[in-house]
Design an enzyme around this catalytic site. Structure first.
Site, PDB file in Angstrom:
ATOM      1  N   PRO A 331       0.845  -1.201   0.000  1.00  0.00           N
ATOM      2  CA  PRO A 331       0.000   0.000   0.000  1.00  0.00           C
ATOM      3  C   PRO A 331       0.879   1.249   0.000  1.00  0.00           C
ATOM      4  CG  PRO A 331      -0.065  -1.066   2.144  1.00  0.00           C
ATOM      5  CD  PRO A 331       0.830  -1.899   1.294  1.00  0.00           C
ATOM      6  N   ASP A 506       5.629   2.526   2.587  1.00  0.00           N
ATOM      7  CA  ASP A 506       4.733   1.379   2.769  1.00  0.00           C
ATOM      8  C   ASP A 506       3.864   1.660   3.997  1.00  0.00           C
ATOM      9  OD1 ASP A 506       3.600  -1.065   3.462  1.00  0.00           O
ATOM     10  OD2 ASP A 506       5.362  -2.231   2.857  1.00  0.00           O
ATOM     11  N   HIS A 507       2.596   1.842   3.762  1.00  0.00           N
ATOM     12  CA  HIS A 507       1.712   2.271   4.855  1.00  0.00           C
ATOM     13  C   HIS A 507       1.490   1.162   5.889  1.00  0.00           C
ATOM     14  CE1 HIS A 507      -0.745   4.983   6.938  1.00  0.00           C
ATOM     15  NE2 HIS A 507      -1.465   5.479   5.957  1.00  0.00           N
ATOM     16  N   ARG A 508       1.934  -0.056   5.596  1.00  0.00           N
ATOM     17  CA  ARG A 508       1.833  -1.110   6.618  1.00  0.00           C
ATOM     18  C   ARG A 508       2.875  -0.894   7.698  1.00  0.00           C
ATOM     19  NH1 ARG A 508       2.664  -6.124   2.737  1.00  0.00           N
ATOM     20  NH2 ARG A 508       4.387  -4.747   2.188  1.00  0.00           N
ATOM     21  N   ILE A 510       4.861   2.350   7.858  1.00  0.00           N
ATOM     22  CA  ILE A 510       5.115   3.770   8.140  1.00  0.00           C
ATOM     23  C   ILE A 510       3.802   4.540   8.137  1.00  0.00           C
ATOM     24  CG2 ILE A 510       6.214   5.826   7.147  1.00  0.00           C
ATOM     25  CD1 ILE A 510       8.299   3.670   5.986  1.00  0.00           C
TER      26      ILE A 510
END
Ligand code: CAO
Length: 534
Positions: A331, A506-508, A510
């Site tokens: 993501p 990477d929104h998982r 950060i």
């Protein structure tokens, strides 16, 4: 006259006491010639025993787990003519190596690795051999690369082991079943590895780089070849147009069964493109579920005007497959910012004058690498990788940089940027970029990166969305600096050289606030490099 015949295990080469892993028929079923009856699995191959002829299953003599050898009775057919019964005994099965249940289950010995099911391709040339005798490989490391007119396919190691002999050379043409090499496994592996030619296993990044051209909207041949399934299941998958790489197997060790393929074709089962025989490293790369897209438009472009057709270069196919996976799995969010590099640019020009005689020319990129290390040290979760539910924080700072080459994008890695001076980085960058452009970059020169910078600064643009280079968790995109009239108090202003920054993360791993802080700090360091001293 019609009578009953015994259906026996035909010639299966040197295999003996091979377990029956699947029975495809039941008593009373009517089968046609070539329909698969049972599947056998040795440590080296999965083999389907096909019906030697049509008939009705009268009785079944084996159950799953039974061990059979050539001549063992599997079942009896009724309603068979005597002539047919004689012919039945002559049918042979064709072993095909498919991915093993688990690398650790490999017994000691020497496994003969063959080209697995590669679809309809035949006589495909070997274009690259990734290993040499003595190399230690782990399951799924690429061994050789094949290139047909339609796709490039890496053949992965079905087992962990040490390469004992290589039976192909560049340019050789191979098909499904062709022997590639001999692999010592188990104790034999230990013995081979201790020999003088033993080399370290290929790094995971190498495997990550292996990919094939997945025909748009079609079957990803590499994933298909890697899938853990027997020939009958493969055949069924092709008939139903199912990409085996996306099917989750419900059999032992994740083996894909006929029912899995059928259920998948009906849309009833979640896809899972994780490597076969391995637990999916869930958040890091596996677990892509049911991306149920429309088929790719099939357009006859020539109908609308003249066209030329050009095959994608190999590098583009490989990087394309990686970029596609990264884009789909991670993501991405991109945070834009800008850095005031007015003073740094002056310093850079000055240093280039001083270094003129050394032959080293420094662009903005080596400074950005130093700034990246400073920011990565301050925000360690950017210098990390996801491993299942855990975050692996790296205490080394190897920075990759995207290099534009005539054959496509490559990402050489400069190791230990924290320990190198700016001129050293500039020199190494120049050497690596040249190797990349000449197509001479070695796999280990592209491995181990912890963060990547993609600089379009020499070309133009303002902002863009760089795609994260998995398994990294962030990437800095940089465009061309430009002069901007800046006011800090709303009253007076001055012209500042401004560098546009685009950080994808990477929104998982950060969060947006951390990304904004990272960018602000990165920009502050570029604005005043003295900050790296603090
Ligand atoms: N702003 C203004 N000028 C810049 C700049 C920036 N941000 N970055 C570089 N420049 C200048 C350089 O100073 C150099 O100027 P001179 O010719 O006057 O010395 C010129 O642009 C060309 O620089 P370069 O590209 O040769 O050098 P680099 O160190 O900046 O980059 C490399 C090296 C290998 C990264 C680059 O050549 C390259 O391949 N870039 C493309 C990367 C890419 O394709 N990214 C996209 C990936 S996503 O598809």
């Amino acid at each position: 006259m019609s009578n009953a015949i015994d259906i026996k295990v035909p010639d299966i080469g040197d295999f003996k006491d091979v377990p029956v892993i699947e029975i495809f028929v039941k008593v009373g079923d009517t089968v046609k010639a070539e329909d698969p009856l049972v599947s056998l699995e040795s440590d080296k191959a999965t083999m389907d025993v096909p019906a030697p002829q049509g008939g009705k299953v009268k009785s079944i003599a084996v159950k799953v787990g039974d061990k059979v050898s050539e001549g063992s009775i599997l079942m009896a057919f009724e309603g068979v003519s005597a002539a047919m019964a004689q012919a039945a005994a002559a049918v042979a099965v064709k072993p095909s190596v498919s991915a093993p249940p688990s690398p650790v289950s490999a017994p000691a010995g020497v496994a003969e690795v063959r080209v697995p099911d590669i679809g309809d391709f035949k006589d495909v040339p070997v274009i690259e051999i990734f290993v040499k005798v003595g190399d230690a490989v782990t399951a799924e490391d690429p061994l050789i690369s094949l290139e047909s007119d339609k796709a490039t396919m890496d053949v992965p190691a079905p087992l962990s082991g040490v390469v004992q002999a290589i039976q192909v050379k560049l340019g050789d043409k191979v098909s499904e079943g062709s022997v590639i090499l001999a692999l010592a496994t188990g104790d034999a592996k230990t013995a081979a590895a201790s020999g003088p030619t033993a080399a370290p296993a290929l790094a995971p990044a190498r495997a990550a780089a292996s990919a094939s051209a997945a025909p748009a909207g079609g079957i990803d041949e590499t994933a298909f070849a890697l899938a853990y399934a027997g020939p009958a299941v493969r055949k069924l998958a092709r008939e139903l147009g199912v990409n085996l790489g996306s099917v989750q197997g419900s059999g032992d060790h994740g083996r894909i069964l006929r029912e899995d393929v059928q259920a998948f074709a009906k849309g009833g089962v979640a896809a899972q493109p994780a490597a076969p025989g391995k637990a999916a490293p869930a958040p890091a790369g596996g677990g892509v579920t049911g991306i149920d897209l429309l088929p790719w438009p099939n357009v006859d472009f020539a109908k609308f005007g003249p066209i030329d057709r050009k095959d994608l270069p190999r590098i583009k196919k490989i990087s394309g497959a990686n970029l596609h996976r990264n884009w789909v799995v991670i993501p991405h969010v991109t945070t834009h910012d800008e850095a005031d590099i007015t003073d740094l640019e002056q310093f850079r020009v000055q240093m280039n004058k001083e270094l003129e005689k050394s032959g080293v020319k420094i662009s903005m990129l080596p400074f950005m690498m130093k700034a990246a290390v400073a920011a990565l040290k301050k925000f360690p979760e950017f210098n990390a990788s996801l491993d299942g539910d855990a975050l692996v924080l790296k205490n080394y700072w190897h920075i990759g940089f995207a290099a534009d080459t005539p054959n496509g994008l490559m990402v050489p890695v400069i190791r230990d940027v924290d320990r190198k001076t700016v001129p050293e980085i500039a020199k190494e960058m120049g050497e690596l970029a040249k190797l990349a452009r000449d197509g001479k970059l070695k796999p280990d020169q592209m491995q181990g990166g912890t963060f990547t910078i993609s600089s379009l600064g020499g070309i133009g643009g303002i902002y863009f969305t760089p795609i994260i280079n998995a398994p990294e968790v962030s990437i800095m995109g940089v465009c061309k600096s430009y002069w901007k009239n800046v006011s800090t108090d709303g009253k007076s202003s001055s012209w500042r050289l401004t560098l546009p920054l685009s950080l994808s993360w990477d929104h998982r791993v950060i969060d947006g606030a951390a990304a904004a802080r990272f960018n602000v700090y990165f920009a502050q360091v570029l604005a005043d490099l003295r900050r790296v001293l603090f």
